[in-house]
Write a protein that holds these residues in place. Structure first.
Motif, PDB file in Angstrom:
ATOM      1  N   LEU A   6       0.932  -1.105  -0.072  1.00 34.41           N
ATOM      2  CA  LEU A   6       0.055  -0.001  -0.052  1.00 34.41           C
ATOM      3  C   LEU A   6       0.734   1.181  -0.096  1.00 34.41           C
ATOM      4  O   LEU A   6       1.760   1.542   1.032  1.00 34.41           O
ATOM      5  N   ILE A  26     -10.965   5.260  -6.893  1.00 33.39           N
ATOM      6  CA  ILE A  26     -10.313   4.229  -6.382  1.00 33.39           C
ATOM      7  C   ILE A  26     -11.134   3.109  -6.028  1.00 33.39           C
ATOM      8  O   ILE A  26     -12.470   3.007  -5.671  1.00 33.39           O
ATOM      9  N   ASP A  27     -10.544   1.878  -6.197  1.00 32.32           N
ATOM     10  CA  ASP A  27     -11.115   0.619  -6.288  1.00 32.32           C
ATOM     11  C   ASP A  27     -10.199  -0.447  -5.632  1.00 32.32           C
ATOM     12  O   ASP A  27      -9.446  -0.982  -6.469  1.00 32.32           O
ATOM     13  N   THR A  28      -9.964  -0.341  -4.303  1.00 29.68           N
ATOM     14  CA  THR A  28      -8.783  -1.072  -3.884  1.00 29.68           C
ATOM     15  C   THR A  28      -9.109  -2.291  -2.943  1.00 29.68           C
ATOM     16  O   THR A  28      -8.552  -2.879  -1.906  1.00 29.68           O
ATOM     17  N   GLU A  29     -10.543  -2.696  -2.949  1.00 32.99           N
ATOM     18  CA  GLU A  29     -11.165  -3.883  -2.293  1.00 32.99           C
ATOM     19  C   GLU A  29     -10.696  -3.868  -0.862  1.00 32.99           C
ATOM     20  O   GLU A  29     -10.256  -4.704  -0.156  1.00 32.99           O
ATOM     21  N   PHE A  31      -9.393  -1.011   0.862  1.00 35.56           N
ATOM     22  CA  PHE A  31      -8.285  -0.216   1.307  1.00 35.56           C
ATOM     23  C   PHE A  31      -8.471   1.498   0.934  1.00 35.56           C
ATOM     24  O   PHE A  31      -7.512   2.159   1.002  1.00 35.56           O
ATOM     25  N   ASP A  32      -9.612   1.421   0.311  1.00 34.14           N
ATOM     26  CA  ASP A  32      -9.994   2.809  -0.193  1.00 34.14           C
ATOM     27  C   ASP A  32      -9.789   4.154   0.942  1.00 34.14           C
ATOM     28  O   ASP A  32      -9.340   5.158   0.439  1.00 34.14           O
ATOM     29  N   ILE A  35      -6.172   5.005   1.499  1.00 36.94           N
ATOM     30  CA  ILE A  35      -5.663   5.842   0.535  1.00 36.94           C
ATOM     31  C   ILE A  35      -6.124   7.224   0.632  1.00 36.94           C
ATOM     32  O   ILE A  35      -5.574   8.132   0.336  1.00 36.94           O
ATOM     33  N   CYS A  62     -14.201  -1.441   3.128  1.00 35.36           N
ATOM     34  CA  CYS A  62     -13.258  -0.856   4.161  1.00 35.36           C
ATOM     35  C   CYS A  62     -13.968  -1.038   5.627  1.00 35.36           C
ATOM     36  O   CYS A  62     -13.274  -1.291   6.577  1.00 35.36           O
TER      37      CYS A  62
END
Length: 168
Positions: A6, A26-29, A31-32, A35, A62
């Motif tokens: 990350l 943002i599409d971080t499964e 972790f949005d 970020i 999240c």
């Protein structure tokens, strides 16, 4: 399972050598929010580098990772930076109030409630945008139709779930 590092927003800027962007998706499964927090910290002293539009997942990943309603609570942090909440559902859309461009204004002009046609944000995405009044009406109808046992098929329950301030 893959392990992916990350990066903070600061590291991303330093490694890639850029200054801001117009649209950030943002599409971080799950972790949005992390970020987004690093973006807010980095841009606090560099408001000219804030994205005009931010879209991030708000489908509970999240919240599941962090154990609280972080997907909801990140919104006021960005409102302090000058953003307004445009819409919330499985994705959340934030728009920088000071951003000016013909293309941004044209995109914003396309937003309207599919229920009544009004142009009052924030919208609830079901997945189509609904104003607060139409979203409440849909939820009330869905609730009464299912006799208090909505299966989530209305498309709205998951968007309003965990919202500590009610359906807004």
């Amino acid at each position: 399972e893959d392990v992916v590092p990350l990066w903070t927003w600061e590291r991303l800027v330093e490694e890639l050598g850029f200054k801001g962007c117009e649209v950030l998706i943002i599409d971080t499964e799950g972790f949005d929010v992390e970020i987004l927090r690093s973006l807010a910290a980095y841009c606090a002293d560099r408001p000219e580098e804030l994205p005009w539009v931010i879209q991030f997942e708000s489908n509970g990943l999240c919240n599941a990772r962090a154990g609280y309603n972080c997907e909801w609570y990140i919104i006021p942090e960005f409102e302090k930076l000058g953003y307004t909440l445009l819409a919330r559902g499985r994705d959340t859309y934030l728009v920088l109030k000071t951003a000016e461009s013909a293309s941004l204004n044209a995109w914003l002009d396309e937003w309207a409630c599919v229920g009544c046609g009004c142009r009052e944000s924030p919208y609830t995405l079901t997945p189509d945008p609904l104003c607060e009044s139409c979203a409440k009406s849909l939820m009330s109808k869905t609730w009464s139709d299912s006799q208090g046992s909505c299966s989530g098929s209305c498309g709205s329950c998951d968007t309003l779930e965990g919202d500590p301030q009610g359906a807004s």
